[in-house]
Design an enzyme around this catalytic site. Structure first.
Site, mmCIF file in Angstrom:
data_model
loop_
_atom_site.group_PDB
_atom_site.id
_atom_site.type_symbol
_atom_site.label_atom_id
_atom_site.label_comp_id
_atom_site.label_asym_id
_atom_site.label_seq_id
_atom_site.Cartn_x
_atom_site.Cartn_y
_atom_site.Cartn_z
ATOM 1 N N ARG A 166 0.949 -1.464 -0.066
ATOM 2 C CA ARG A 166 -0.184 -0.010 0.174
ATOM 3 C C ARG A 166 0.726 1.167 0.053
ATOM 4 O O ARG A 166 0.552 2.263 -0.488
ATOM 5 C CB ARG A 166 -0.934 0.004 1.251
ATOM 6 C CG ARG A 166 -2.168 -1.073 1.012
ATOM 7 C CD ARG A 166 -3.099 -1.055 2.250
ATOM 8 N NE ARG A 166 -4.066 -1.924 1.759
ATOM 9 C CZ ARG A 166 -5.043 -2.243 2.641
ATOM 10 N NH1 ARG A 166 -5.065 -2.011 4.041
ATOM 11 N NH2 ARG A 166 -5.979 -3.123 2.142
ATOM 12 N N TYR A 168 -6.504 -2.048 -6.754
ATOM 13 C CA TYR A 168 -5.503 -3.058 -6.191
ATOM 14 C C TYR A 168 -5.214 -2.427 -4.695
ATOM 15 O O TYR A 168 -5.302 -1.183 -4.628
ATOM 16 C CB TYR A 168 -4.534 -3.581 -7.128
ATOM 17 C CG TYR A 168 -3.640 -2.488 -7.537
ATOM 18 C CD1 TYR A 168 -2.797 -1.540 -6.763
ATOM 19 C CD2 TYR A 168 -2.868 -2.910 -8.904
ATOM 20 C CE1 TYR A 168 -1.718 -0.717 -7.386
ATOM 21 C CE2 TYR A 168 -1.906 -2.110 -9.285
ATOM 22 C CZ TYR A 168 -1.229 -1.030 -8.408
ATOM 23 O OH TYR A 168 -0.274 -0.325 -8.991
ATOM 24 N N GLU A 169 -4.759 -3.439 -3.924
ATOM 25 C CA GLU A 169 -4.276 -3.224 -2.883
ATOM 26 C C GLU A 169 -5.367 -2.624 -2.044
ATOM 27 O O GLU A 169 -4.895 -2.015 -0.848
ATOM 28 C CB GLU A 169 -2.933 -2.631 -2.679
ATOM 29 C CG GLU A 169 -1.778 -3.121 -3.560
ATOM 30 C CD GLU A 169 -1.581 -4.446 -3.326
ATOM 31 O OE1 GLU A 169 -2.030 -5.108 -2.424
ATOM 32 O OE2 GLU A 169 -1.282 -5.252 -4.450
ATOM 33 N N GLY A 170 -6.530 -2.873 -2.116
ATOM 34 C CA GLY A 170 -7.708 -2.371 -1.503
ATOM 35 C C GLY A 170 -8.348 -1.053 -2.022
ATOM 36 O O GLY A 170 -7.417 -0.212 -2.344
#
Length: 545
Positions: A285, A423-425
């Site tokens: 992140r 992506y990554e949340g």
């Protein structure tokens, strides 16, 4: 485009980051000369080695040939050079063959590499994050075997979570791991796996979540390392089924993978897979914030250079003037630059906090740094991602029709950046993390630390700008109390989570502007930016009511 200018801006902001000053007092290897040399070499490497690969990767893309993914020309050689120069392991512990430097130094270098070739850095970022994951949760034998190979570029790694019916909702993962004859074996399908297969190196380890128990949801998930091949080169039941045809990042193969009784190594404790995986997710992140910063930096430089050289308008009886002379173009360029440098300051701030969370001498200081960094992570991921896309779009606007063509890299940067807020949340997940986890569950400890530090830094400037900044702190403090009260009606709170996230970023941006003033931003520009951000803070505050 100037990589060296970006390096200079980074070093100037690092020097006025309070967390960096504390780090320097704890580390003997963080003197100005050493760090400047490292960041300068990162800029040179990115410009010489990585940047020439970016357009090639976009144009040619990847393909599956004889059951394996073939990457664009030059990617494998570039990856080997990147690893050989020690860049993958810049902040990995010396006990595993890394350089052991602070994360803040890595964060100063990473946006330069992302600017050079973000698609190739998708592979490097996963390998580096896997090193940190293995160092944290793997047994000593596995860590000692895998981390040096990852750092050398001999082996690679992925983060392997998503499935056809389980994206962000990881509790619905169906991939299963079974213990049989002393071996864990994984069976299932994973999708959207960046560099899930490739020809950059000889072996790929998939950091994979699989179900090991009957318990539903995330509690039944365990974390595994699943090599695509055995040590002797034999296949290990991992097959790339297809490459996704994407809007951007064509040089980064996004794969669907099939696992058929693939031998696996359990990492850490069974049933604790998701919490353990966060050692890798948090790194990635922060990496997303650096990706957005790298692309935004490039787009600012391109737009500013074009505006100085492109001549249009002015008095009809005189030569045309550079478009940078026109007030509206100046406004656009100023907005792009301010947003980029605010992001740069915040990116360095959180990297320093993540370092201090590990090495601060007093346990209360480590805990405070951990809460502070955890609170800022949703912001740096979200607004780094959005800046990469929005500033590329703004740069295209400055260039006009030229920016819409492939003659300039802005349209490529825009396409590459679009996925970062997914992506990554996703952005919505980051907003929920801030509200439900950091405020409702943890009581807002990290938010209070942020407010205290923001107020202390803003007050140092004195004058009208300091008064305005302090008023913004109090406005957000009132909003914080309102959002805390919404814990009693969580659905109403979650509907306002995005506005709450954006209001907090407005305050953090006002705080970071204080640092831009320390590195040369004029008082008039500071005042205009603070006034604009206070108006945005008020708007998002009203949306939270």
């Amino acid at each position: 485009m100037s990589f060296s200018d970006q390096a200079d801006r980074t070093l100037a902001l690092l020097a006025v980051t309070p967390g960096w000053q504390r780090l320097r007092s704890l580390r003997q290897d963080c003197d100005d000369e050493t760090v400047a040399a490292i960041v300068g070499e990162a800029a040179s490497f990115a410009e010489r080695v990585l940047a020439p690969l970016d357009a090639v990767g976009d144009r040619i893309g990847c393909r599956i040939e004889n059951g394996r993914v073939v990457t664009p020309p030059g990617f494998a050689a570039g990856y080997r050079q990147f690893a050989a120069a020690g860049w993958i392991g810049i902040d990995v512990g010396e006990c595993h063959g890394g350089s052991g430097l602070p994360l803040a130094v890595q964060a100063a270098c990473a946006p330069l590499f992302e600017r050079g070739c973000m698609s190739l850095m998708m592979a490097a970022g996963s390998a580096r994050a896997a090193c940190h994951l293995l160092a944290a949760v793997a047994d000593a034998e596995t860590a000692d075997r895998w981390i040096p190979k990852l750092l050398a570029g001999d082996w690679a790694a992925t983060i392997c979570i998503s499935e056809p019916d389980a994206g962000s909702d990881v509790g619905r993962i169906r991939t299963a791991a079974a213990w049989h004859d002393g071996i864990w074996r994984v069976t299932g399908q994973k999708v959207w796996i960046s560099f899930g297969d490739h020809d950059l190196c000889g072996r790929i380890g998939h950091c994979l979540l699989a179900r090991t128990g009957e318990e539903a949801g995330t509690r039944g998930l365990s974390l595994f390392l699943v090599p695509d091949r055995h040590a002797d080169g034999r296949p290990n039941g991992v097959t790339p089924e297809r490459i996704e045809e994407k809007m951007g990042l064509h040089g980064s193969p996004t794969c669907a993978l099939r696992f058929e009784a693939a031998e696996a190594i359990l990492l850490g404790e069974a049933g604790r897979g998701l919490p353990q995986l966060f050692a890798m997710i948090e790194q990635m992140r922060l990496q997303t914030g650096g990706q957005g910063l790298g692309l935004a930096s490039a787009c600012c430089d391109i737009a500013e250079a074009y505006a100085r050289e492109r001549r249009q308008g002015g008095a009809p009886d005189a030569p045309a003037v550079p478009i940078a002379a026109h007030p509206d173009v100046r406004r656009q360029l100023r907005s792009m630059r301010h947003r980029t440098e605010i992001l740069r300051a915040a990116h360095l701030e959180i990297a320093c906090a993540m370092d201090l969370a590990r090495i601060a001498q007093d346990p209360p200081d480590r805990a405070a740094a951990r809460d502070f960094a955890g609170t800022l992570l949703p912001l740096i991921k979200t607004f780094g991602a959005e800046a990469g896309f929005d500033i590329a779009s703004a740069g295209i606007q400055v260039l006009g029709g030229a920016g819409y063509t492939k003659d300039w890299p802005l349209e490529r940067h825009l396409r590459d950046a679009r996925v970062m807020s997914i992506y990554e949340g996703t952005t919505g997940m980051q907003a929920i993390d801030l509200l439900a986890r950091r405020l409702w569950r943890d009581g807002g400890m990290g938010l209070e630390i942020c407010l205290e530090r923001a107020a202390a830094d803003i007050a140092l400037g004195g004058g009208a700008l300091a008064r305005s900044g302090m008023e913004a702190v109090e406005e957000f403090r009132a909003l914080l109390a309102h959002m805390q009260a919404l814990k009693a009606t969580p659905e109403a709170g979650l509907e306002r989570a995005d506005s709450f996230l954006r209001a907090f970023w407005c305050l953090v941006s006002i705080w970071m502007l204080r640092r831009l003033g320390s590195v040369g931003l004029g008082e008039d520009e500071l005042r205009q930016s603070v006034d604009r951000l206070r108006a945005e803070l008020a708007l998002f505050g009203r949306l939270c009511r």
